[in-house]
Scaffold this active site. Structure first.
Site, PDB file in Angstrom:
ATOM      1  N   HIS A 129       7.728  -1.194  13.362  1.00  0.00           N
ATOM      2  CA  HIS A 129       6.642  -1.784  12.585  1.00  0.00           C
ATOM      3  C   HIS A 129       6.969  -3.261  12.392  1.00  0.00           C
ATOM      4  CE1 HIS A 129       3.126  -1.717  10.123  1.00  0.00           C
ATOM      5  NE2 HIS A 129       3.737  -1.846   8.970  1.00  0.00           N
ATOM      6  N   ASP A 175       0.813  -1.220   0.000  1.00  0.00           N
ATOM      7  CA  ASP A 175       0.000   0.000   0.000  1.00  0.00           C
ATOM      8  C   ASP A 175       0.850   1.275   0.000  1.00  0.00           C
ATOM      9  OD1 ASP A 175       0.667  -0.867   2.612  1.00  0.00           O
ATOM     10  OD2 ASP A 175      -0.966   0.259   3.530  1.00  0.00           O
ATOM     11  N   HIS A 176       2.140   1.160   0.315  1.00  0.00           N
ATOM     12  CA  HIS A 176       2.998   2.351   0.366  1.00  0.00           C
ATOM     13  C   HIS A 176       3.877   2.537  -0.879  1.00  0.00           C
ATOM     14  CE1 HIS A 176       2.287   3.523   4.656  1.00  0.00           C
ATOM     15  NE2 HIS A 176       1.741   2.315   4.619  1.00  0.00           N
TER      16      HIS A 176
END
Lengths: 321, 321
Positions: A154, A80-81
């Protein structure tokens, strides 16, 4: 839509730093939130933070000029990034770009781009200057600003970034200069430029004696995806604007912890501890349809909070002495 | 936008085949045209042709249900036609998909997907059934339809597709059946279902004697990116709807030839020669801001031409006997 686009296309005021949110969702796009990307405009340059699918489309909708794009900074290698990156590079190529472009991210970003372009028989002829970082380190040394990165917390290596504008020299205190015997005219200008001058009666006056203290530059921090952590705090320290992920609200604090994300309240606590002036929440889970949930969760801890919307633009004003 | 989306979300009439244009630009997205993709809905299933960047976002905007997606058919491995694929697959995975998905395209499509997912530490747990084709061959054998592919004429191997619906059995000619001694009631139903029956007086009546000729199924052809060529003609033969690329207009016929594309007039000539009933032009170069240019170029050769717009939906009515 017409009006909004028109407003967005308006030129930024001189000296303004503007942040344009291009995608504010987490993981999956919704009808109103695209995948993560954010454009930071300063001094005629654009820095793009993250590049989710659809970024090049939002970039156009926001009225941003591709020719001004100087650096792309990627937080981490989750789809998604980064999935908007190959298409953006190919479109820049089709658009005839010749000037260099910096691409910065964690180790693997270069391989991802090369592997994708190769499989699609695509070629980027302009200089694409890829640098890979694990932080903490300086990533970009721009004209009047620097960007540093730090590893966040993360599920995989993820970089947070902070842009630090250079301090502006303090204003000339004309009254003090006159008192020291400096005549009005060219000598004042040289003092203002930081030089030392000699007065008519042979006295040397240094800039330090007559300039007010330098005015600190603006600082903007970008922290996504991450748990609240010391690196966030360091990046956000005294920031004019902290852009922090807010995938969940406090009722889902356990989800946030398990998945390596933050709640709005956790982002607000970082902003408060870091002495940030403003907080923009982004990377909002598709489960939240009303931004009020995020705002309420953050607001009691840090009232100067905005829940970012796609194509929203924030201006970061110059600091005053 | 609200009204349009609401209209798009409306259910299709029973038995309808609907084509929803998700992206109609060529190469680079514009403010109004996204990158190539088209959803074909029939019998509760969706077939997606091409998957440019942003397809998953347009899919949602069009009110289409991801759970209905049965097959994705890719024309060729140029970035503008495939860069939405990894993100779509990841979002289906995040959405909890478990049912199989067919992915069809030219050789290399499997490697592209595997290489991308691997580099982004992404995993697709539902059965992704990848088949690679160089054509001409049958690609999908669906429930009540088939899809064939043929290699077109482009700069790299590019597949055109045609979906052919199975013929519907002809209606029962009740008057003829009665004349042959068939009593009203269950026997008529069996004849309608294609069986033979024995009348009260011992005579065998076959379905063939009493059914009108079968009604041909609908045919929809998808030809992009390509020069006009015999494969286009074969795919478009007697089609209810030909979707054909139209990157340029006739004043740029040389560009079209050099780059392996078609003009609107060339697409119209294919539609006319193939005996197609309707032509939809897509893959429009960003240089054309007014669809009238394309329409005018095609219209004199083939009046039943529409220049597709993003999120436009066309319904292909059932053929009548």
């Amino acid at each position: 839509m017409g009006e909004r686009t028109a407003a967005l296309s308006a030129r930024a005021p001189a000296g303004a730093i503007q942040v344009t949110f291009l995608g504010t969702s987490a993981g999956i796009p919704t009808e109103t939130r695209g995948l993560p990307s954010l454009a930071l405009s300063l001094g005629g340059e654009i820095l793009l933070f993250d590049c989710g699918e659809g970024t090049q489309i939002q970039f156009r909708r926001a009225g941003l000029r591709p020719g001004r794009l100087a650096h792309i900074l990627i937080s981490h290698l989750h789809g998604d990034h980064v999935l908007g990156l190959p298409g953006l590079l190919m479109s820049l190529q089709l658009g005839g770009r010749t000037q260099p472009l910096g691409l910065h991210g964690p180790p693997g970003i270069g391989d991802f781009i090369r592997a994708t372009l190769e499989r699609l028989a695509a070629h980027v002829a302009f200089p694409l200057e890829i640098t890979e970082h694990s932080g903490p380190e300086r990533v970009v040394h721009g004209s009047g600003y620097e960007v540093e990165c730090r590893p966040l917390e993360h599920r995989i290596l993820c970089l947070g970034y902070a842009l630090q504008e250079a301090p502006r020299p303090g204003a000339l205190d004309v009254a003090v200069a006159r008192r020291l015997g400096v005549a009005d005219g060219p000598l004042m200008g040289r003092l203002k430029a930081g030089e030392s001058v000699t007065t008519a009666d042979g006295r040397v006056v240094t800039a330090r004696e007559v300039l007010r203290p330098p005015v600190p530059g603006r600082r903007i921090a970008y922290c996504t995806d991450t748990r609240p952590c010391p690196a966030c705090l360091a990046l956000a320290r005294d920031a004019d604007l902290l852009i922090h992920e807010s995938t969940f609200t406090s009722d889902r604090a356990e989800d946030a912890q398990q998945k390596g994300h933050s709640t709005a309240a956790e982002a607000a606590a970082i902003a408060a501890q870091a002495g940030a002036r403003r907080l923009a929440l982004t990377h909002i889970s598709p489960r939240y349809q009303d931004p009020e949930a995020q705002r309420a969760d953050a607001g009691c801890l840090f009232p100067a909070t905005v829940v970012a919307a796609d194509l929203q633009r924030l201006t970061v004003p110059k600091r005053v002495a």
